[in-house]
Enzyme design. Structure first.
Site, PDB file in Angstrom:
ATOM      1  N   SER A 171       0.847  -1.180   0.000  1.00 56.86           N
ATOM      2  CA  SER A 171       0.000   0.000   0.000  1.00 56.86           C
ATOM      3  C   SER A 171       0.890   1.240   0.000  1.00 56.86           C
ATOM      4  O   SER A 171       1.707   1.393  -0.897  1.00 56.86           O
ATOM      5  CB  SER A 171      -0.949  -0.017   1.207  1.00 56.86           C
ATOM      6  OG  SER A 171      -1.874   1.054   1.133  1.00 56.86           O
ATOM      7  N   HIS A 198      -2.525  -1.072  -3.430  1.00 56.64           N
ATOM      8  CA  HIS A 198      -3.590  -0.093  -3.253  1.00 56.64           C
ATOM      9  C   HIS A 198      -3.231   1.166  -4.037  1.00 56.64           C
ATOM     10  O   HIS A 198      -2.172   1.762  -3.815  1.00 56.64           O
ATOM     11  CB  HIS A 198      -3.744   0.285  -1.777  1.00 56.64           C
ATOM     12  CG  HIS A 198      -4.159  -0.851  -0.902  1.00 56.64           C
ATOM     13  ND1 HIS A 198      -3.935  -0.865   0.460  1.00 56.64           N
ATOM     14  CD2 HIS A 198      -4.781  -2.021  -1.179  1.00 56.64           C
ATOM     15  CE1 HIS A 198      -4.402  -1.989   0.980  1.00 56.64           C
ATOM     16  NE2 HIS A 198      -4.925  -2.701  -0.009  1.00 56.64           N
ATOM     17  N   ASP A 291      -4.749  -4.483   5.911  1.00 53.29           N
ATOM     18  CA  ASP A 291      -5.124  -5.346   4.793  1.00 53.29           C
ATOM     19  C   ASP A 291      -3.963  -6.283   4.462  1.00 53.29           C
ATOM     20  O   ASP A 291      -2.817  -5.853   4.346  1.00 53.29           O
ATOM     21  CB  ASP A 291      -5.467  -4.497   3.565  1.00 53.29           C
ATOM     22  CG  ASP A 291      -6.031  -5.319   2.414  1.00 53.29           C
ATOM     23  OD1 ASP A 291      -6.598  -6.400   2.679  1.00 53.29           O
ATOM     24  OD2 ASP A 291      -5.904  -4.879   1.255  1.00 53.29           O
TER      25      ASP A 291
END
Length: 355
Positions: A171, A198, A291
């Protein structure tokens, strides 16, 4: 948290200032319309973050990022339209932290854009940035350990029949980390590689093109129904989850309404645990939030080898920390050692005796 705006349009600067200061924890302390003014302001004010228009005339935006990161490293959030994915990738290469997609339609939801800006500034301001003396990543020369291991991969006894897939999640700070890691893998790296990063809608294609130019392995964006091929890197597309099925066949699926991060690392990792099991390696890189932690734990429970980026080398040690806390990580490694570890596993190294 203090913010400097770099935007040549008076109207857009007014919007950015209003959007950002709607959060009482954020304060705009300076505004610049040219690169020269921006550098001077940032050197004097030392803000928590910079919000920069990627569509400044010519190459001004990239040059500003390079100069900031070379002289006074500061977290930079860039704003760009979806059609400028190539320049967005160049901004990330120069050291920007993240990209926020600016809507172009007149009837677009500017409130959602404003919320994304505030969220992006808060995340960026927490990132530890480093000096980029050349202004650009040179990933192919940064990591020598994997290149040295390449000859061992070619000459030594291989274990590629036991590793079919390497699944990577990232991310905040992920594009730079992926450039280091993927750029260090040798051309004869045999497993398929799948990446979940992401990123705002519309910029994944640019990321893939940029990484393809840095890596010995071919890099592309996933499409539904395609089977992953050995020695290739496949990136999850925007706004959907990438699911791995039997025989490494990919399906691209609509995420549930409750899912916050899209594409979801957990969704991909859990599918890898189900379909590939012990023939996989999971790698969780820098990122805000958690996540990927649950999915990496599922992979480890299914017999896969699992690696987490360590705190020292992470821009944001959120996702790897969450994975470590729940027992998902077998080894925490600096970013510069992960590619070498992957190659070593393929040569028959048992990863310290743990599987």
């Amino acid at each position: 948290m203090t913010v400097v705006l770099v935007e040549d349009s008076v109207i857009e600067r007014r919007f950015l200032r209003t959007a950002i200061t709607a959060d009482p924890g954020l304060r705009v302390v300076g505004e610049a319309r040219t690169g020269r003014d921006a550098i001077a302001l940032i050197e004097r004010l030392r803000p928590s973050a910079v919000v920069l228009d990627l569509e400044l005339p010519g190459t001004a935006a990239i040059e500003i990022i390079e100069r900031i990161m070379a002289s006074v490293p500061t977290p930079i959030l860039v704003c760009s339209t979806e059609g400028d994915a190539a320049r967005a990738a160049a901004a990330l290469a120069a050291g920007a932290i993240d990209v926020v997609a600016r809507p172009t339609a007149r009837d677009a939801d500017r409130a959602s854009y404003a919320a994304a800006l505030r969220r992006g500034v808060r995340v960026a301001s927490r990132v530890r940035v480093i000096t980029h003396p050349r202004g650009r990543l040179k990933a192919r020369g940064d990591v020598q350990s994997a290149s040295g291991a390449s000859s061992a991969l070619s000459a030594g006894a291989r274990a590629e029949d036991t590793v079919d897939l390497v699944a990577i999640g990232a991310s905040t700070g992920g594009p730079q980390a992926l450039a280091h890691l993927l750029g260090a893998l040798p051309s004869d790296f045999t497993p398929a590689v799948v990446v979940v990063q992401h990123m705002a809608d519309g910029f994944i294609e640019g990321l893939a093109t940029w990484l393809d130019g840095l890596c010995a392995l071919p890099v592309g964006v996933a499409t539904s129904g395609v089977r992953l091929h050995p020695g290739t890197v496949t990136i999850a597309p925007s706004a959907r989850n990438l699911v791995i099925n039997d025989h490494l066949r990919v399906s691209i699926e609509q995420p549930p309404p409750t899912q916050f991060n899209v594409p979801g690392v957990d969704a991909t990792f859990e599918s890898v645990a189900r379909s590939v099991g012990p023939r996989a390696i999971g790698v969780l890189l820098t990122g805000m939030g958690r996540d990927g932690a649950v999915g990496l734990k599922a992979m480890r429970d299914a017999g896969a080898i699992t690696i987490g980026q360590d705190e020292e080398s992470s821009a944001v040690w959120g996702m790897p920390a969450a994975a470590a806390a729940c027992g998902a990580v077998q080894r925490q490694l600096p970013l510069t050692e992960i590619a070498g570890a992957l190659v070593a596993i393929l040569t028959g190294d048992s990863f310290g005796g743990e599987r």
